[in-house]
Design a protein around this motif. Structure first.
Motif, PDB file in Angstrom:
ATOM      1  N   ASP A   1      12.743  45.074 -10.744  1.00  0.00           N
ATOM      2  CA  ASP A   1      11.938  45.864  -9.828  1.00  0.00           C
ATOM      3  C   ASP A   1      12.506  45.731  -8.422  1.00  0.00           C
ATOM      4  O   ASP A   1      13.644  45.311  -8.246  1.00  0.00           O
ATOM      5  N   ALA A   2      11.694  46.075  -7.404  1.00  0.00           N
ATOM      6  CA  ALA A   2      12.167  46.024  -6.023  1.00  0.00           C
ATOM      7  C   ALA A   2      12.270  44.600  -5.503  1.00  0.00           C
ATOM      8  O   ALA A   2      12.778  44.369  -4.405  1.00  0.00           O
ATOM      9  N   THR A   3      11.802  43.623  -6.283  1.00  0.00           N
ATOM     10  CA  THR A   3      11.788  42.232  -5.842  1.00  0.00           C
ATOM     11  C   THR A   3      13.004  41.463  -6.340  1.00  0.00           C
ATOM     12  O   THR A   3      13.654  40.748  -5.578  1.00  0.00           O
ATOM     13  N   MET A   4      13.309  41.585  -7.627  1.00  0.00           N
ATOM     14  CA  MET A   4      14.363  40.771  -8.225  1.00  0.00           C
ATOM     15  C   MET A   4      15.151  41.568  -9.253  1.00  0.00           C
ATOM     16  O   MET A   4      14.591  42.399  -9.966  1.00  0.00           O
ATOM     17  N   VAL A   5      16.443  41.283  -9.319  1.00  0.00           N
ATOM     18  CA  VAL A   5      17.311  41.806 -10.369  1.00  0.00           C
ATOM     19  C   VAL A   5      17.779  40.632 -11.212  1.00  0.00           C
ATOM     20  O   VAL A   5      18.217  39.608 -10.676  1.00  0.00           O
ATOM     21  N   VAL A   6      17.673  40.773 -12.541  1.00  0.00           N
ATOM     22  CA  VAL A   6      18.156  39.747 -13.461  1.00  0.00           C
ATOM     23  C   VAL A   6      19.282  40.344 -14.293  1.00  0.00           C
ATOM     24  O   VAL A   6      19.095  41.356 -14.964  1.00  0.00           O
ATOM     25  N   GLN A   7      20.452  39.731 -14.224  1.00  0.00           N
ATOM     26  CA  GLN A   7      21.612  40.170 -14.998  1.00  0.00           C
ATOM     27  C   GLN A   7      21.982  39.090 -16.002  1.00  0.00           C
ATOM     28  O   GLN A   7      21.721  37.902 -15.778  1.00  0.00           O
ATOM     29  N   CYS A   8      22.601  39.498 -17.093  1.00  0.00           N
ATOM     30  CA  CYS A   8      22.881  38.571 -18.182  1.00  0.00           C
ATOM     31  C   CYS A   8      24.286  38.779 -18.702  1.00  0.00           C
ATOM     32  O   CYS A   8      24.722  39.915 -18.920  1.00  0.00           O
ATOM     33  N   GLN A   9      25.005  37.681 -18.916  1.00  0.00           N
ATOM     34  CA  GLN A   9      26.267  37.681 -19.642  1.00  0.00           C
ATOM     35  C   GLN A   9      26.090  36.780 -20.855  1.00  0.00           C
ATOM     36  O   GLN A   9      25.540  35.678 -20.738  1.00  0.00           O
ATOM     37  N   ALA A  10      26.547  37.235 -22.013  1.00  0.00           N
ATOM     38  CA  ALA A  10      26.333  36.486 -23.254  1.00  0.00           C
ATOM     39  C   ALA A  10      27.648  36.316 -23.988  1.00  0.00           C
ATOM     40  O   ALA A  10      28.523  37.186 -23.951  1.00  0.00           O
ATOM     41  N   ALA A  11      27.774  35.187 -24.684  1.00  0.00           N
ATOM     42  CA  ALA A  11      28.937  34.912 -25.521  1.00  0.00           C
ATOM     43  C   ALA A  11      28.458  34.214 -26.781  1.00  0.00           C
ATOM     44  O   ALA A  11      27.576  33.346 -26.725  1.00  0.00           O
ATOM     45  N   PHE A  12      29.036  34.599 -27.931  1.00  0.00           N
ATOM     46  CA  PHE A  12      28.624  34.042 -29.220  1.00  0.00           C
ATOM     47  C   PHE A  12      29.865  33.666 -30.018  1.00  0.00           C
ATOM     48  O   PHE A  12      30.873  34.380 -29.999  1.00  0.00           O
ATOM     49  N   GLN A  13      29.765  32.545 -30.712  1.00  0.00           N
ATOM     50  CA  GLN A  13      30.837  32.092 -31.577  1.00  0.00           C
ATOM     51  C   GLN A  13      30.220  31.424 -32.796  1.00  0.00           C
ATOM     52  O   GLN A  13      29.653  30.334 -32.689  1.00  0.00           O
ATOM     53  N   GLY A  14      30.320  32.096 -33.956  1.00  0.00           N
ATOM     54  CA  GLY A  14      29.684  31.547 -35.148  1.00  0.00           C
ATOM     55  C   GLY A  14      28.182  31.428 -34.946  1.00  0.00           C
ATOM     56  O   GLY A  14      27.530  32.379 -34.512  1.00  0.00           O
ATOM     57  N   ASN A  15      27.635  30.243 -35.241  1.00  0.00           N
ATOM     58  CA  ASN A  15      26.187  30.061 -35.108  1.00  0.00           C
ATOM     59  C   ASN A  15      25.781  29.500 -33.748  1.00  0.00           C
ATOM     60  O   ASN A  15      24.667  29.028 -33.569  1.00  0.00           O
ATOM     61  N   MET A  16      26.697  29.574 -32.768  1.00  0.00           N
ATOM     62  CA  MET A  16      26.434  29.102 -31.407  1.00  0.00           C
ATOM     63  C   MET A  16      26.398  30.290 -30.447  1.00  0.00           C
ATOM     64  O   MET A  16      27.096  31.283 -30.640  1.00  0.00           O
ATOM     65  N   GLY A  17      25.580  30.167 -29.410  1.00  0.00           N
ATOM     66  CA  GLY A  17      25.494  31.218 -28.406  1.00  0.00           C
ATOM     67  C   GLY A  17      25.255  30.641 -27.030  1.00  0.00           C
ATOM     68  O   GLY A  17      24.743  29.527 -26.870  1.00  0.00           O
ATOM     69  N   LYS A  18      25.630  31.400 -25.999  1.00  0.00           N
ATOM     70  CA  LYS A  18      25.425  30.989 -24.616  1.00  0.00           C
ATOM     71  C   LYS A  18      25.153  32.230 -23.780  1.00  0.00           C
ATOM     72  O   LYS A  18      25.852  33.234 -23.914  1.00  0.00           O
ATOM     73  N   ILE A  19      24.123  32.187 -22.960  1.00  0.00           N
ATOM     74  CA  ILE A  19      23.868  33.269 -22.015  1.00  0.00           C
ATOM     75  C   ILE A  19      23.819  32.699 -20.603  1.00  0.00           C
ATOM     76  O   ILE A  19      23.344  31.584 -20.380  1.00  0.00           O
ATOM     77  N   MET A  20      24.352  33.453 -19.664  1.00  0.00           N
ATOM     78  CA  MET A  20      24.300  33.103 -18.247  1.00  0.00           C
ATOM     79  C   MET A  20      23.427  34.137 -17.553  1.00  0.00           C
ATOM     80  O   MET A  20      23.719  35.339 -17.589  1.00  0.00           O
ATOM     81  N   LEU A  21      22.324  33.678 -16.963  1.00  0.00           N
ATOM     82  CA  LEU A  21      21.383  34.557 -16.276  1.00  0.00           C
ATOM     83  C   LEU A  21      21.597  34.458 -14.772  1.00  0.00           C
ATOM     84  O   LEU A  21      21.734  33.357 -14.226  1.00  0.00           O
ATOM     85  N   ARG A  22      21.612  35.605 -14.131  1.00  0.00           N
ATOM     86  CA  ARG A  22      21.810  35.684 -12.676  1.00  0.00           C
ATOM     87  C   ARG A  22      20.572  36.331 -12.061  1.00  0.00           C
ATOM     88  O   ARG A  22      20.245  37.485 -12.366  1.00  0.00           O
ATOM     89  N   TYR A  23      19.870  35.580 -11.222  1.00  0.00           N
ATOM     90  CA  TYR A  23      18.646  36.054 -10.585  1.00  0.00           C
ATOM     91  C   TYR A  23      18.952  36.354  -9.118  1.00  0.00           C
ATOM     92  O   TYR A  23      19.352  35.463  -8.365  1.00  0.00           O
ATOM     93  N   GLN A  24      18.773  37.612  -8.712  1.00  0.00           N
ATOM     94  CA  GLN A  24      19.055  38.007  -7.332  1.00  0.00           C
ATOM     95  C   GLN A  24      17.781  38.459  -6.629  1.00  0.00           C
ATOM     96  O   GLN A  24      17.051  39.319  -7.111  1.00  0.00           O
ATOM     97  N   ASN A  25      17.523  37.850  -5.493  1.00  0.00           N
ATOM     98  CA  ASN A  25      16.391  38.216  -4.646  1.00  0.00           C
ATOM     99  C   ASN A  25      16.766  39.461  -3.844  1.00  0.00           C
ATOM    100  O   ASN A  25      17.695  39.435  -3.034  1.00  0.00           O
ATOM    101  N   LYS A  26      16.057  40.552  -4.042  1.00  0.00           N
ATOM    102  CA  LYS A  26      16.366  41.808  -3.356  1.00  0.00           C
ATOM    103  C   LYS A  26      15.573  41.983  -2.065  1.00  0.00           C
ATOM    104  O   LYS A  26      15.732  42.988  -1.379  1.00  0.00           O
TER     105      LYS A  26
END
Length: 220
Positions: free
Chosen positions: A1-26
């Motif tokens: 919304d006009a307050t915050m933007v949340v962006q995500c990058q994800a990576a998966f390998q087999g039964n493992m996963g990792k996401i990086m979340l980026r929270y930006q104050n607008k």
């Protein structure tokens, strides 16, 4: 919304996963009491990085979440983000971007191996067949790319009809693998598909169907 933007990058390998979340104050003011909660579910082992509860004006916070699959599942866990901005509390709920297909591993096999699995799995809920029309004119190479994005191999010289696309995958759960095969029968002139999925898990069967239908099916 006009307050915050949340962006995500994800990576998966087999039964493992990792996401990086980026929270930006607008906004031009501070965001405080930032709190992120991931639903505690039995099918994923989660490890969430701590994060400062304050984001200054125009600032950014980063957070990493790692997870390992313990069991098959139909829906990913929920992600809840809450914070205060100028004294006003806000809460947003969404899903962790980790469908069951993200944890599959493509399997390369020959015709006998493929149909060996195919012949052992019959009937609902482990087998699903869906007939539907395409979003656009069918290009086989594009269909193959979508199947590959679902973490299935695209097998050549397996189906007797060269227009069809077949694939295989597995989900490694440690205690035993879940084997998965699919077949997309393509009617080129009609831009239509007959999709059949067979796996040892109803959740994986349904998750594969939902993923492919989202990518391929025309709106009803």
């Amino acid at each position: 919304d006009a307050t915050m933007v949340v962006q995500c990058q994800a990576a998966f390998q087999g039964n493992m996963g990792k996401i990086m979340l980026r929270y930006q104050n607008k906004t031009q003011g501070a965001i405080d009491s930032l709190n992120v909660q991931v639903q505690n579910v039995p099918y994923l082992q989660l490890q969430k990085q701590d994060m400062p509860p304050l984001i200054g004006p125009g600032g950014v916070n980063m957070q990493q979440i790692q997870f390992q699959v313990r069991n098959d599942f139909a829906e990913p866990p929920t992600l809840s983000i809450s914070f205060n901005c100028q004294g006003q509390p806000k809460t947003f709920n969404t899903w962790v971007p980790a469908s069951i297909c993200k944890f599959l591993q493509p399997v390369t096999c020959n015709k006998d191996q493929y149909f060996g699995v195919w012949g052992k799995i019959n009937g609902a809920p482990n087998e699903i067949t869906q007939v539907f029309r395409s979003k656009k004119p069918v290009v086989k190479s594009e269909v193959e790319a979508i199947v590959a994005s679902a973490k299935y191999s695209v097998l050549q010289a397996v189906d007797p009809n060269p227009n069809n696309v077949v694939g295989a995958a597995k989900l490694n759960l440690g205690a035993g693998d879940i084997y998965c095969v699919l077949r997309l029968e393509i009617e080129m002139g009609q831009s239509a598909f007959k999709l059949t999925i067979k796996t040892n898990s109803p959740a994986v069967t349904d998750g594969t169907k939902e993923f492919l239908m989202m990518q391929l099916a025309a709106p009803q």
